[in-house]
Motif scaffolding. Structure first.
Motif, short mmCIF file in Angstrom:
data_model
loop_
_atom_site.label_atom_id
_atom_site.label_comp_id
_atom_site.label_asym_id
_atom_site.label_seq_id
_atom_site.Cartn_x
_atom_site.Cartn_y
_atom_site.Cartn_z
N ILE A 30 62.91 61.56 60.22
CA ILE A 30 63.24 61.61 58.80
C ILE A 30 62.70 60.34 58.15
N VAL A 31 61.90 60.49 57.10
CA VAL A 31 61.34 59.32 56.42
C VAL A 31 61.66 59.41 54.94
N SER A 32 62.31 58.38 54.43
CA SER A 32 62.71 58.35 53.02
C SER A 32 62.05 57.17 52.32
N ASN A 33 61.40 57.45 51.22
CA ASN A 33 60.80 56.42 50.38
C ASN A 33 61.91 55.75 49.57
N ALA A 34 62.05 54.44 49.72
CA ALA A 34 62.89 53.58 48.86
C ALA A 34 64.39 53.66 49.13
N PHE A 35 64.93 54.83 49.46
CA PHE A 35 66.39 54.98 49.51
C PHE A 35 66.88 55.24 50.94
N ASP A 36 68.01 54.59 51.28
CA ASP A 36 68.54 54.71 52.63
C ASP A 36 69.58 55.82 52.73
N MET A 37 70.33 55.81 53.85
CA MET A 37 71.36 56.83 54.11
C MET A 37 72.72 56.18 54.31
N ALA A 38 73.00 55.13 53.54
CA ALA A 38 74.28 54.42 53.62
C ALA A 38 74.52 53.90 55.04
N GLU A 39 75.66 54.26 55.66
CA GLU A 39 76.00 53.67 56.95
C GLU A 39 75.18 54.22 58.11
N TRP A 40 74.40 55.29 57.89
CA TRP A 40 73.46 55.72 58.93
C TRP A 40 72.27 54.77 58.87
#
Length: 289
Positions: free
Chosen positions: A166-176
């Motif tokens: 999984i690759v997200s530009n700019a934004f994370d997944m909080a505590e993951w």
């Protein structure tokens, strides 16, 4: 009376019109400029859940490279916009790709770009809602959405096959927490990479292969991390560990005088791990109780 002149004129007319006759909607665009004559998006354009902002080319390449995309992968881009990421995945890395986009005008533009690049055999785009569309066939998922949208998608992403990137530009997944931070050599740009972990939470009994030793442990999982848990059989306790897809590393106390690292993988409903001590290797098979 048969006229050779009339026949010659009709023949020339037929061959001139043939490209129009065999094309479903006129002649395919030959340049990006021609694609944009019908519709050209603008940065910050509002959409269903997020506004459209193009991803920088260098970051697109960095994201796909960090995910180790190859021609064996299926890349699905959620909120694909103008199709830049799916097209790059196919053009630069040979992957097959699908873009899911809610705005039909952006879908048509991305399809036009794919025709320009002559990649329609490897890249498709479809109009749809990312929250209701099935993207479970992906080996790589890319997104540029927003923190709240990422969190809404997170349960679905975590349920995908272990090893899915999984690759997200700019934004994370909080505590993951991400497995890797990706930075491009231009501007203040970054992306995050996660590898979907296998799910191993619960009580497991491990038996030595070719031996008589066995032990039982309770595995407590927090995303890709194994957390400390008390001994189940009053002898062996988990001190921590990590999952990378199906690959697993687990630190336990009680097997030896000092904490011991077991490495291996999750294989179906079993965990296969090994402990190395000097030149000796002891292997264990774990089954969930």
């Amino acid at each position: 009376m048969f006229s050779w002149r009339l026949w010659l004129y009709a023949s020339r007319t037929f061959w001139c019109l043939l490209p129009f006759l065999i094309s479903p909607i006129g002649v395919a665009a030959e340049t990006y400029d021609q694609c944009e004559q019908q519709f050209a998006p603008r940065s910050g354009q509002p959409g269903k859940d997020v506004m459209w902002v193009a991803t920088i080319d260098q970051l697109v390449t960095a994201m796909l490279r960090a995910a180790h995309v190859t021609n064996k992968d299926r890349v699905i881009d959620l909120g694909s916009g103008d199709g830049k990421i799916p097209i790059a995945a196919a053009k630069q890395f040979g992957a097959t790709a699908l873009g899911i986009e809610y705005n039909p005008e952006l879908v048509q533009l991305a399809q036009c770009y794919a025709r320009v690049e002559q990649l329609t055999d490897k890249v498709q785009f479809e109009q749809g809602d990312i929250f209701t569309t099935d993207f479970s066939s992906a080996t790589v998922v890319t997104l540029y959405l927003g923190p709240s949208i990422n969190l809404r998608l997170r349960p679905k992403l975590l349920s995908m096959r272990p090893g899915t990137r999984i690759v997200s530009n700019a934004f994370d997944m909080a505590e993951w927490q991400p497995d890797q931070l990706i930075e491009a050599d231009v501007g203040n740009t970054r992306a995050f990479l996660w590898i979907v972990p296998a799910r191993v939470e619960g009580e497991w009994k491990f038996t030595e292969v070719g031996g008589k030793e066995s032990f039982t442990v309770r595995l407590q999982q927090r995303f890709q991390r194994l957390e400390s848990s008390p001994a189940t059989d009053s002898r062996v306790a988990v001190q921590g560990g990590r999952l990378v897809g199906n690959r697993m590393e687990m630190v336990v106390s009680g097997l030896e005088k000092h904490p011991t690292t077991l490495t291996g993988e999750v294989s179906g409903d079993r965990i296969l791990v090994a402990m190395t001590k000097g030149t000796a290797i002891r292997r264990y098979v774990g089954v969930q109780l």
